[in-house]
Design a protein around this motif. Sequence first.
Motif, mmCIF file in Angstrom:
data_model
loop_
_atom_site.group_PDB
_atom_site.id
_atom_site.type_symbol
_atom_site.label_atom_id
_atom_site.label_comp_id
_atom_site.label_asym_id
_atom_site.label_seq_id
_atom_site.Cartn_x
_atom_site.Cartn_y
_atom_site.Cartn_z
ATOM 1 N N LEU A 1 0.933 -1.105 0.139
ATOM 2 C CA LEU A 1 0.019 -0.120 0.029
ATOM 3 C C LEU A 1 0.938 1.390 -0.153
ATOM 4 O O LEU A 1 1.843 1.392 0.781
ATOM 5 C CB LEU A 1 -0.865 -0.013 1.187
ATOM 6 N N VAL A 2 0.443 2.084 -0.748
ATOM 7 C CA VAL A 2 1.360 3.606 -0.951
ATOM 8 C C VAL A 2 0.270 4.634 -0.302
ATOM 9 O O VAL A 2 -0.972 4.533 -0.647
ATOM 10 C CB VAL A 2 1.657 3.911 -2.118
ATOM 11 N N ILE A 3 0.730 5.122 0.718
ATOM 12 C CA ILE A 3 0.237 6.227 1.385
ATOM 13 C C ILE A 3 0.675 7.733 0.806
ATOM 14 O O ILE A 3 1.816 7.828 1.047
ATOM 15 C CB ILE A 3 -0.136 6.141 3.232
ATOM 16 N N TYR A 4 -0.148 8.357 -0.036
ATOM 17 C CA TYR A 4 0.533 9.854 -0.571
ATOM 18 C C TYR A 4 0.316 10.707 0.639
ATOM 19 O O TYR A 4 -0.735 11.043 1.071
ATOM 20 C CB TYR A 4 -0.385 10.011 -1.721
ATOM 21 N N ILE A 5 1.269 11.011 0.939
ATOM 22 C CA ILE A 5 1.271 12.153 2.145
ATOM 23 C C ILE A 5 1.599 13.669 1.512
ATOM 24 O O ILE A 5 1.618 13.849 0.448
ATOM 25 C CB ILE A 5 2.076 11.886 3.073
ATOM 26 N N ALA A 6 1.843 14.572 2.494
ATOM 27 C CA ALA A 6 2.202 15.975 2.017
ATOM 28 C C ALA A 6 3.346 15.708 1.120
ATOM 29 O O ALA A 6 4.258 15.275 1.127
ATOM 30 C CB ALA A 6 2.625 16.935 3.131
ATOM 31 N N GLU A 7 3.218 16.819 -0.105
ATOM 32 C CA GLU A 7 4.550 16.948 -0.906
ATOM 33 C C GLU A 7 5.590 17.375 -0.050
ATOM 34 O O GLU A 7 5.744 18.405 0.297
ATOM 35 C CB GLU A 7 4.026 17.841 -2.148
ATOM 36 N N HIS B 1 0.013 21.045 -1.338
ATOM 37 C CA HIS B 1 -1.545 20.793 -1.206
ATOM 38 C C HIS B 1 -2.075 21.617 -0.253
ATOM 39 O O HIS B 1 -1.652 21.782 0.994
ATOM 40 C CB HIS B 1 -1.698 19.403 -0.917
ATOM 41 N N ARG B 2 -3.108 22.389 -0.559
ATOM 42 C CA ARG B 2 -3.831 23.352 0.403
ATOM 43 C C ARG B 2 -5.205 22.778 0.569
ATOM 44 O O ARG B 2 -5.916 23.208 1.513
ATOM 45 C CB ARG B 2 -4.090 24.708 -0.158
ATOM 46 N N THR B 3 -5.604 21.790 -0.155
ATOM 47 C CA THR B 3 -6.947 21.147 -0.163
ATOM 48 C C THR B 3 -6.813 19.688 -0.228
ATOM 49 O O THR B 3 -5.749 19.130 -0.948
ATOM 50 C CB THR B 3 -7.861 21.860 -1.009
ATOM 51 N N LEU B 4 -7.891 18.819 0.013
ATOM 52 C CA LEU B 4 -7.863 17.312 -0.139
ATOM 53 C C LEU B 4 -8.103 17.339 -1.804
ATOM 54 O O LEU B 4 -7.212 16.205 -2.061
ATOM 55 C CB LEU B 4 -8.991 16.897 0.498
ATOM 56 N N GLU B 5 -8.588 17.857 -2.599
ATOM 57 C CA GLU B 5 -8.778 17.845 -3.708
ATOM 58 C C GLU B 5 -7.386 18.084 -4.454
ATOM 59 O O GLU B 5 -6.982 17.248 -5.336
ATOM 60 C CB GLU B 5 -9.696 18.686 -4.465
ATOM 61 N N GLU C 1 1.495 3.727 -12.316
ATOM 62 C CA GLU C 1 1.307 2.355 -12.009
ATOM 63 C C GLU C 1 2.088 1.567 -10.835
ATOM 64 O O GLU C 1 2.896 0.839 -11.240
ATOM 65 C CB GLU C 1 1.306 1.354 -13.374
ATOM 66 N N PRO C 2 2.058 2.092 -9.709
ATOM 67 C CA PRO C 2 2.779 1.424 -8.630
ATOM 68 C C PRO C 2 2.505 -0.066 -8.349
ATOM 69 O O PRO C 2 3.191 -0.754 -7.537
ATOM 70 C CB PRO C 2 2.610 2.355 -7.536
ATOM 71 N N LEU C 3 1.553 -0.660 -9.078
ATOM 72 C CA LEU C 3 1.141 -2.180 -8.889
ATOM 73 C C LEU C 3 0.606 -2.549 -7.599
ATOM 74 O O LEU C 3 0.648 -3.657 -7.066
ATOM 75 C CB LEU C 3 2.216 -2.922 -9.014
ATOM 76 N N CYS C 4 0.084 -1.384 -6.656
ATOM 77 C CA CYS C 4 -0.620 -1.743 -5.445
ATOM 78 C C CYS C 4 -1.501 -0.346 -5.155
ATOM 79 O O CYS C 4 -1.392 0.382 -5.941
ATOM 80 C CB CYS C 4 0.479 -1.704 -4.246
ATOM 81 N N PRO C 5 -2.246 -0.571 -4.382
ATOM 82 C CA PRO C 5 -3.369 0.601 -4.243
ATOM 83 C C PRO C 5 -2.523 1.931 -3.679
ATOM 84 O O PRO C 5 -1.492 1.615 -2.904
ATOM 85 C CB PRO C 5 -4.403 0.028 -2.952
ATOM 86 N N VAL C 6 -3.054 2.993 -3.990
ATOM 87 C CA VAL C 6 -2.547 4.315 -3.321
ATOM 88 C C VAL C 6 -3.600 5.057 -2.729
ATOM 89 O O VAL C 6 -4.955 5.077 -3.267
ATOM 90 C CB VAL C 6 -2.145 5.038 -4.586
ATOM 91 N N VAL C 7 -3.628 5.349 -1.445
ATOM 92 C CA VAL C 7 -4.633 5.842 -0.661
ATOM 93 C C VAL C 7 -3.813 7.381 -0.440
ATOM 94 O O VAL C 7 -2.601 7.447 -0.335
ATOM 95 C CB VAL C 7 -4.768 5.364 0.648
ATOM 96 N N VAL C 8 -4.673 8.126 0.218
ATOM 97 C CA VAL C 8 -4.162 9.638 0.617
ATOM 98 C C VAL C 8 -4.380 9.750 1.826
ATOM 99 O O VAL C 8 -5.347 9.971 2.551
ATOM 100 C CB VAL C 8 -4.972 10.748 -0.412
ATOM 101 N N ASP C 9 -3.280 10.493 2.559
ATOM 102 C CA ASP C 9 -3.380 11.123 3.954
ATOM 103 C C ASP C 9 -4.267 12.183 3.930
ATOM 104 O O ASP C 9 -4.731 13.045 3.129
ATOM 105 C CB ASP C 9 -1.971 11.350 4.298
ATOM 106 N N GLU C 10 -5.176 12.366 5.238
ATOM 107 C CA GLU C 10 -5.737 13.437 5.414
ATOM 108 C C GLU C 10 -5.144 14.777 5.450
ATOM 109 O O GLU C 10 -3.804 14.554 5.614
ATOM 110 C CB GLU C 10 -6.553 13.251 7.021
#
Length: 119
Positions: free
Chosen positions: A21-27, A45-49, A62-71
């Motif tokens: 699993l990849v968790i995309y966090i702050a840039e 990032h200033r907004t979740l969008e 295509e990281p070959l696994c799910p990618v989710v995004v941190d709050e």
Amino acid sequence: MFKLDEFKQLVKDFSDIADFLVIYIAEAHSTDGWAFTNNIDINQHRTLEERLSAAQILVQKEPLCPVVVDEMNNVTAIKYGALPERLYVLQAGKVVYKGGMGPWGYSPLEVRSFLEKMK
């Protein structure tokens, strides 16, 4: 995305014994912050969008696994000390491997060695 190919190979080689699993966090290296030359043009990032939009760049690679995004309050990055990037292995809900902080401590090869011992 510096070692994305190494990460993708890790996913291919160990998907039979591990879920990835990849968790995309702050840039970490935003264009409007501390950026490397020749980096992808992403502002902090200033907004979740905006964060979701930036994560789509990774998904397209295509990281070959799910990618989710941190709050936006960065709860995951704070809890795991993940900024700018870090690799973890969890087993039965417990951290059994904690990699060094990226970019220099981000080592898919270390994770590979760890997972080989678990086979």
